[in-house]
Design an enzyme around this catalytic site. Sequence first.
Site, PDB file in Angstrom:
ATOM      1  N   LYS A  17     -58.420  96.345 -54.439  1.00  0.00           N
ATOM      2  CA  LYS A  17     -58.048  97.630 -53.804  1.00  0.00           C
ATOM      3  C   LYS A  17     -56.986  98.331 -54.632  1.00  0.00           C
ATOM      4  CE  LYS A  17     -53.799  96.332 -51.971  1.00  0.00           C
ATOM      5  NZ  LYS A  17     -52.516  96.721 -52.583  1.00  0.00           N
ATOM      6  N   PRO A 101     -56.636  90.046 -61.279  1.00  0.00           N
ATOM      7  CA  PRO A 101     -55.418  89.290 -61.586  1.00  0.00           C
ATOM      8  C   PRO A 101     -54.514  89.126 -60.360  1.00  0.00           C
ATOM      9  CG  PRO A 101     -55.336  91.479 -62.584  1.00  0.00           C
ATOM     10  CD  PRO A 101     -56.699  91.337 -61.973  1.00  0.00           C
ATOM     11  N   GLY A 105     -50.854  93.668 -57.202  1.00  0.00           N
ATOM     12  CA  GLY A 105     -50.928  94.734 -56.192  1.00  0.00           C
ATOM     13  C   GLY A 105     -52.361  95.149 -55.933  1.00  0.00           C
ATOM     14  N   LEU A 106     -53.322  94.296 -56.336  1.00  0.00           N
ATOM     15  CA  LEU A 106     -54.748  94.613 -56.177  1.00  0.00           C
ATOM     16  C   LEU A 106     -55.378  93.821 -55.035  1.00  0.00           C
ATOM     17  CD1 LEU A 106     -55.692  94.643 -59.981  1.00  0.00           C
ATOM     18  CD2 LEU A 106     -55.130  96.608 -58.527  1.00  0.00           C
ATOM     19  N   GLY A 108     -56.304  90.686 -54.624  1.00  0.00           N
ATOM     20  CA  GLY A 108     -57.435  89.804 -54.931  1.00  0.00           C
ATOM     21  C   GLY A 108     -57.527  88.636 -53.954  1.00  0.00           C
ATOM     22  N   ASP A 143     -53.181  92.396 -45.940  1.00  0.00           N
ATOM     23  CA  ASP A 143     -54.230  93.238 -46.537  1.00  0.00           C
ATOM     24  C   ASP A 143     -55.648  92.775 -46.214  1.00  0.00           C
ATOM     25  OD1 ASP A 143     -52.455  94.944 -47.817  1.00  0.00           O
ATOM     26  OD2 ASP A 143     -52.377  93.720 -49.631  1.00  0.00           O
TER      27      ASP A 143
HETATM   28  O1  C5P Z   1     -48.733  89.398 -45.240  1.00  0.00           O
HETATM   29  P1  C5P Z   1     -48.633  89.050 -46.687  1.00  0.00           P
HETATM   30  O2  C5P Z   1     -48.739  87.590 -46.942  1.00  0.00           O
HETATM   31  O3  C5P Z   1     -49.571  89.852 -47.521  1.00  0.00           O
HETATM   32  O4  C5P Z   1     -47.166  89.493 -47.149  1.00  0.00           O
HETATM   33  C1  C5P Z   1     -46.485  88.910 -48.231  1.00  0.00           C
HETATM   34  C2  C5P Z   1     -44.992  89.182 -48.102  1.00  0.00           C
HETATM   35  O5  C5P Z   1     -44.728  90.570 -48.324  1.00  0.00           O
HETATM   36  C3  C5P Z   1     -44.421  88.893 -46.725  1.00  0.00           C
HETATM   37  O6  C5P Z   1     -44.003  87.566 -46.619  1.00  0.00           O
HETATM   38  C4  C5P Z   1     -43.241  89.868 -46.633  1.00  0.00           C
HETATM   39  O7  C5P Z   1     -42.123  89.344 -47.305  1.00  0.00           O
HETATM   40  C5  C5P Z   1     -43.725  91.067 -47.441  1.00  0.00           C
HETATM   41  N1  C5P Z   1     -44.324  92.135 -46.610  1.00  0.00           N
HETATM   42  C6  C5P Z   1     -43.481  92.947 -45.860  1.00  0.00           C
HETATM   43  N2  C5P Z   1     -44.043  93.956 -45.114  1.00  0.00           N
HETATM   44  C7  C5P Z   1     -45.379  94.167 -45.110  1.00  0.00           C
HETATM   45  C8  C5P Z   1     -46.233  93.346 -45.882  1.00  0.00           C
HETATM   46  C9  C5P Z   1     -45.668  92.339 -46.622  1.00  0.00           C
HETATM   47  O8  C5P Z   1     -42.264  92.784 -45.848  1.00  0.00           O
HETATM   48  N3  C5P Z   1     -45.886  95.158 -44.397  1.00  0.00           N
END
Ligand code: C5P
Length: 292
Positions: A17, A101, A105-106, A108, A143
């Site tokens: 994405k 990769p 920020g994609l 995956g 995501d």
């Molecule tokens: O939910 P996910 O595992 O993708 O998020 C990774 C990390 O990114 C979380 O542990 C948090 O520290 C941060 N995050 C956040 N706010 C979001 C999404 C992610 O602070 N909306």
Amino acid sequence: MIVRPIAGGLEVLAPAKLNLFLEILGRRSDGYHELETVMVAVDLYDTLVFNNDPTGAITLHCDDSTLPAGRDNLVVLAAEKLRNRSGREHGVTIELRKAIPAQAGLAGGSSDAAATLVALDRLWNLRTPSQVMDDLAGEIGSDVAFFRNTPAAICRGRGERVEALPKVGPLHFVLICPPVGVSTVDVYRTLVPPDQHLPIGPVIDALTEGQTAALGRSLFNRLQPVAETIVPELKRVRDALASLGPLLDGHLMSGSGSAYFGLARNQGAAQAAVRHLETLGLGRVRVVSCGL
Ligand code: C5P
């Protein structure tokens, strides 16, 4: 995502994405951030092959040995959560071939997890209700739910509340994946949430009306300056995209980085941008598209 039956199982292409807009609305008491983002799926795919395992084991084989093969991998987590929810003793062997990769920020890993939920629901014949799939997706990662709603969506909450957008595109991008990744946790920890929020309306209008020039002007990512503070060499990537002038309508970092994209005026401009950027040694450069 693209799901195909193959002999004895299923093959799924799990897309990457790009975030065309990402604003932070505030920090929540659970440590996550409330956000508003627009995401599109692009044609850069990981490939997953699923085969039933009658022994009841869940096994992941990945061609990238730097990735975990146990529950730390979102693919295994997704398979275990779905199996637990089903209350049955299903098993599966999953082969994962990575093209997206990590730390880019994609999303995956999140796309692979969404592919796993969808494929195993079919392979194990579970008919899991849509709301339950959404809940499982939200538990696995912020995501994951988006990838059940491609090609484009507005995502809110932690990112798990998804509003699908009608058909978009075609849009063509030049994508740069620098050799260095950025930790999402570090970016969110360093971020200072803004007092004033940029409105999401202009990017949605431009996207749904197919106005590429207006879309280019409305690209925005609140996390970009934060990532560029943590990994200063990313500014070179941004500057290289800025120097491409008339080939692009705009450029941006995706998610919490480190990948950047330029929104090309058309497919030919995207290819010309790749040829130019390839000479600069900033990382892997390719054309990706959505809505073809
Ligand atoms: O939910 P996910 O595992 O993708 O998020 C990774 C990390 O990114 C979380 O542990 C948090 O520290 C941060 N995050 C956040 N706010 C979001 C999404 C992610 O602070 N909306």
